[in-house]
Design an enzyme around this catalytic site. Structure first.
Site, PDB file in Angstrom:
ATOM      1  N   ASP A  26     -14.661 -28.996  12.972  1.00 45.79           N
ATOM      2  CA  ASP A  26     -15.536 -29.783  13.854  1.00 45.79           C
ATOM      3  C   ASP A  26     -15.722 -31.243  13.471  1.00 45.79           C
ATOM      4  O   ASP A  26     -16.393 -31.961  14.185  1.00 45.79           O
ATOM      5  CB  ASP A  26     -16.906 -29.099  13.965  1.00 45.79           C
ATOM      6  CG  ASP A  26     -17.566 -29.378  15.311  1.00 45.79           C
ATOM      7  OD1 ASP A  26     -16.867 -29.874  16.225  1.00 45.79           O
ATOM      8  OD2 ASP A  26     -18.772 -29.120  15.460  1.00 45.79           O
ATOM      9  N   HIS A 274     -21.074 -32.678   9.257  1.00 46.43           N
ATOM     10  CA  HIS A 274     -20.403 -33.496  10.266  1.00 46.43           C
ATOM     11  C   HIS A 274     -21.332 -33.940  11.395  1.00 46.43           C
ATOM     12  O   HIS A 274     -20.906 -34.732  12.252  1.00 46.43           O
ATOM     13  CB  HIS A 274     -19.193 -32.743  10.845  1.00 46.43           C
ATOM     14  CG  HIS A 274     -19.560 -31.535  11.657  1.00 46.43           C
ATOM     15  ND1 HIS A 274     -19.627 -30.277  11.104  1.00 46.43           N
ATOM     16  CD2 HIS A 274     -19.878 -31.398  12.954  1.00 46.43           C
ATOM     17  CE1 HIS A 274     -19.979 -29.417  12.048  1.00 46.43           C
ATOM     18  NE2 HIS A 274     -20.138 -30.071  13.184  1.00 46.43           N
TER      19      HIS A 274
END
Length: 591
Positions: A26, A274
């Site tokens: 991701d 992230h």
């Protein structure tokens, strides 16, 4: 690397396991620097997903979705997922309407699914339908398998916020188990529940020749001209505070080698998520990250004070570096004694020249034109938000409103005030040049604040930027691409290199941000804000900006002034300036 080491130590201590394979599906683009870090830590392979859709198409067609990623630490075996997303609807093959039938959490609404409302409903696998359903799934998986070269295929099953109940896990396991039993008996295919380690170990054992790829997968676009380059600068205040925590932690590790710093390392590691360092979390989560980092910084400062045996009431400044900086000798601990910057009538420093209105004009005799710009963006779905950048054609060039020249025994400085920004150029007695931007974008909305620097050699240049502060890559300006495709991450430094002649303009930053190459100019991303979601995961705008100060050490080097290394390597002076930016002096007050 710190957070990986901390996490691996915890896994080994608690479960007796040290991971050998990385699952990174991701992050919004993938850096060769991450592959280098993983390889240096003993990882044998990694899974990646978010790669520019056209690059991924080309790799699919060439059957290069599994490859050896070249790094200075050696080649990293890499598996790239082939389709748009990592979710269940994209994992079994190219047709999400088929894959959605095999997300058994959708049975009777057990879990809200990203599958389209008109997608066929998932149904339980029974003795009556097991043959038909198993063959439908298997034929679709075989279409995916044809994109790879080993005869083995990885089919993940999940999504964000899944497996939060035993009911969901039970539905997935029981129904897939029925299909797997039927397939293993009635076809020549073997299928089983597996792990990443089992998959990679099996594929590596086939000794199938793998293509080699080099470089990073930036910038990332998932469709059309939707480039995920806005996040390089989203919530820049918190990106800068992360760097403060990192530098303070590094100082504590050096000055206090026996101190237990696990809590502080985990606070730093937490923000490397992230959706943390990227600035793409909700406002409430961002504040929680910030408070966690604040507590860590405060505790680290106390630990350092104790190691230095400072007394209550002492107020000192510590240089954590062993080398001299423009402000302190190596390792110096000095009583805090601020020196007022005394106003001067004129600017006499020959290294930097300014226009009459206060904009920078020359560095070491080379023309470097400075412009601060507010670029309005188009907010909303598929346009601009926390992730995406999409500027309009209009550029609002900020005009200087006032200037001030002053000096101390260590430096002279020239400050220029613009709307939203005060830019300060400081020249130290050793010749080091520092540029600081004090930014507050709260008076504007839906736009990007940039500082652009156009050198006289701008007609033939490449932009080079670092990868995790370890190595460097150089980029050509893509002539036909939209502006948002002309930006790259700048974790620590970037430079504009003249092709052939050796001149270069380098900025080494005290904070991560983004850097662009637009019409031959270097573009520094200073801050951004917006009211709407771009519908890439964060269902809100980024309208919570804070005043922030961005610091850069700046170098203008020519072939006459120094013997420059290869284009894609920084100079020794640039690396020294970067060390200073990344390890600033620490002010301590003992209470």
């Amino acid at each position: 690397r710190t957070q990986l080491e901390e996490g691996r130590a915890w896994l080994q201590a608690v479960f007796g396991i040290t991971p050998q394979y990385s699952w990174a599906i991701d992050p919004f683009g993938h850096s060769a620097g991450q592959a280098e870090v993983l390889k240096s830590m003993g990882y044998k392979g990694m899974v990646i997903q978010r790669v520019h859709y056209d690059v991924k198409r080309q790799l699919r067609e060439a059957k290069k979705l599994e490859f050896l990623w070249e790094t200075p630490e050696g080649n990293m075996f890499t598996h790239m997922m082939p389709y748009l997303s990592y979710t269940s609807q994209s994992s079994c093959g190219p047709d999400e309407h088929i894959c959605c039938q095999f997300d058994f959490a959708r049975i009777e609404g057990v879990h809200a699914s990203p599958c389209a409302p008109h997608a066929a409903q998932a149904v339980a696998i029974t003795s009556e339908n097991v043959a038909q359903k198993s063959m439908l799934w298997l034929k679709h998986v075989q279409r995916k398998a044809k994109l790879y070269n080993t005869g083995h295929v990885l089919v993940p099953l999940g999504d964000d916020f899944r497996y939060v109940s035993m009911g969901e896990a039970r539905q997935q396991f029981l129904n897939y188990d029925r299909m797997f039993r039927w397939i293993n008996v009635n076809t020549n295919v073997t299928v089983s529940f597996s792990t990443l380690t089992r998959y990679f170990d099996t594929v590596i054992e086939t000794q199938t020749p793998m293509p080699r790829l080099k470089g990073s997968f930036f910038p990332y676009a998932d469709r059309y001209q939707d480039y995920w380059t806005g996040y390089f600068n989203s919530r820049i205040f918190y990106k800068g505070y992360d760097r403060r925590l990192e530098s303070t932690l590094a100082a504590a590790q050096k000055l206090c080698p026996t101190a237990d710093l696990r809590v502080q390392r985990r606070a730093l590691g937490l923000f490397q998520h992230h959706d943390g360092i990227t600035g793409t979390a909700t406002s409430a989560v961002v504040q929680d990250y910030y408070y966690t980092m604040q507590r860590a910084v405060t505790s680290l400062e106390k630990i350092i004070g104790d190691c230095l045996q400072l007394k209550t009431g002492e107020h000192v400044v510590v240089n954590p570096l062993d080398t001299d900086t423009p402000t302190h000798r190596g390792g110096e601990v000095q009583a805090y004694a601020p020196e007022a910057c005394v106003t001067r009538a004129t600017w006499t420093e020959p290294g930097v020249e300014f226009h009459a209105d206060g904009r920078m004009h020359r560095i070491h005799g080379v023309v470097v034109e400075e412009s601060l710009q507010w670029r309005s963006n188009t907010p909303g779905s598929g346009k601009a938000g926390a992730y995406l950048m999409s500027v309009t054609g209009a550029s609002d060039t900020l005009l200087p409103t006032s200037t001030r020249v002053c000096g101390t025994s260590k430096y002279v400085q020239y400050s220029t005030v613009f709307d939203m920004v005060t830019r300060t150029v400081r020249v130290y007695v050793d010749g080091t040049l520092e540029v600081t931007f004090d930014v507050d974008v709260r008076s504007r909305n839906n736009g990007e604040l940039w500082a652009t620097y156009t050198p006289a050699f701008a007609k033939g240049v490449r932009l080079c930027s670092d990868l995790h502060g370890l190595t460097w890559e150089c980029h050509d300006e893509p002539a036909t691409a939209p502006i948002q495709a002309k930006f790259w991450p700048m974790p620590t430094m970037a430079w504009l290199a003249e092709i052939g002649d050796g001149q270069r303009l380098t900025f080494a930053g005290a904070q991560p941000t983004g850097v662009g190459l637009v019409d031959g100019a270097m573009v520094l991303m200073l801050d951004r804000c917006g009211t709407e979601s771009d519908w890439r995961g964060l269902q809100q705008g980024i309208d919570d900006a804070r005043p922030v100060s961005l610091r850069f050490a700046v170098l203008l080097e020519t072939s006459e002034r120094s013997k420059l290394p290869a284009e894609n390597h920084p100079t020794k002076k640039a690396l020294m300036d970067r060390d200073w930016m990344l390890n600033p002096s620490i002010e301590l007050t003992i209470r």
